[in-house]
Enzyme design. Structure first.
Site, mmCIF file in Angstrom:
data_model
loop_
_atom_site.group_PDB
_atom_site.id
_atom_site.type_symbol
_atom_site.label_atom_id
_atom_site.label_comp_id
_atom_site.label_asym_id
_atom_site.label_seq_id
_atom_site.Cartn_x
_atom_site.Cartn_y
_atom_site.Cartn_z
ATOM 1 N N HIS A 95 -29.151 24.525 16.858
ATOM 2 C CA HIS A 95 -30.619 24.099 17.271
ATOM 3 C C HIS A 95 -31.653 25.478 17.491
ATOM 4 C CE1 HIS A 95 -33.005 22.078 21.213
ATOM 5 N NE2 HIS A 95 -33.537 22.202 19.797
ATOM 6 N N HIS A 110 -41.795 25.207 17.980
ATOM 7 C CA HIS A 110 -40.941 23.584 18.433
ATOM 8 C C HIS A 110 -42.438 23.077 18.901
ATOM 9 C CE1 HIS A 110 -40.276 20.702 21.235
ATOM 10 N NE2 HIS A 110 -39.450 20.089 20.952
#
Length: 242
Positions: free
Chosen positions: A6, A48
């Site tokens: 991740h 992100h």
């Protein structure tokens, strides 16, 4: 069960940086996951948040900067001084590096509030230019992007992201032509994994933090977990598969 890193090796390196991806690749991962935003000059970059405040020493919206302007900010030093000098990578940077690797690329398209025109198209073009269609999976919480992906490039695999189980998920996946669901792991969601998998929907769970949680996923036919700690997970599950 597959192991997907991740945002790279997020627990031990600054997320969504080349350092994080190189670190994750040191373990036998099956894929890496990362996020894309669009710059002011319409270049997909790997970060992100919609702003650079949390992960760099700068501030402001990603979309308010050109790529050259973004390069002045450090994306590693806030995590640890040993990562001083890390920059926000471009999508092209990651794809060029990944072309020499073998794992899948799980690419999350973040919803754009500005500079949205051509975002999906530009991301697809980058994948095609690097000849990585066969190894890329596009995901998003904003499902209209997935519909656009299939319209522009039917061969590119997609996965719809959700924090909670979706009513009639199999039917919904067929409607938007998604091959997979990426779902936040929880006790409630866990009840559906086996059912979805048996009906042909690839299930990948994120927010899996412990070996116990990962084992529960594996027992329920989850195809992959998306984890912050690829070392611990590969140490446990890859040894069992050997």
């Amino acid at each position: 069960m597959k192991i997907i890193a991740h945002r790279g090796n997020k627990r031990h390196t600054p997320e969504n940086t080349m350092a994080a991806f190189r670190s994750a690749s040191m373990y036998p991962v099956d894929g890496i996951e990362f996020d894309l935003q669009f710059t002011k000059d319409k270049i997909p970059v790997v970060i992100h948040d919609s702003t650079i405040d949390r992960t760099t020493n700068g501030s402001g919206a990603v979309s308010s900067y050109t790529l050259s302007e973004l390069q002045q900010f450090d994306a590693g030093v806030l995590f640890d001084e040993t990562f001083f000098g890390e920059r926000i990578p471009t999508f092209s940077d990651v794809l060029t590096w990944a072309s020499h690797e073998a794992f899948q690329l799980h690419v999350e398209l973040k919803k754009q509030t500005t500079q949205e025109n051509d975002f999906v198209k530009r991301c697809i073009e980058e994948i095609i230019d690097h000849d990585l269609l066969h190894r890329a999976v596009i995901s998003s919480f904003y499902h209209p992007y997935l519909v656009e992906v299939k319209r522009l490039c039917p061969d590119l695999h997609t996965a719809f992201l959700t924090k909670v189980p979706i009513l009639r998920a199999i039917k919904y996946a067929k409607k938007i032509e998604a091959e997979a669901i990426h779902i936040r792991h929880s006790y409630h969601a866990m009840r559906y994994y086996r059912r979805w998998a048996k009906k042909g929907l690839t299930v990948r769970a994120y927010n899996v933090h412990t070996i116990k949680e990962a084992m529960r996923c594996a027992a329920r036919n989850v195809d992959a977990i998306i984890t912050n700690d690829p070392k611990t997970m590969t140490d446990t599950f890859k040894k069992k598969q050997e």
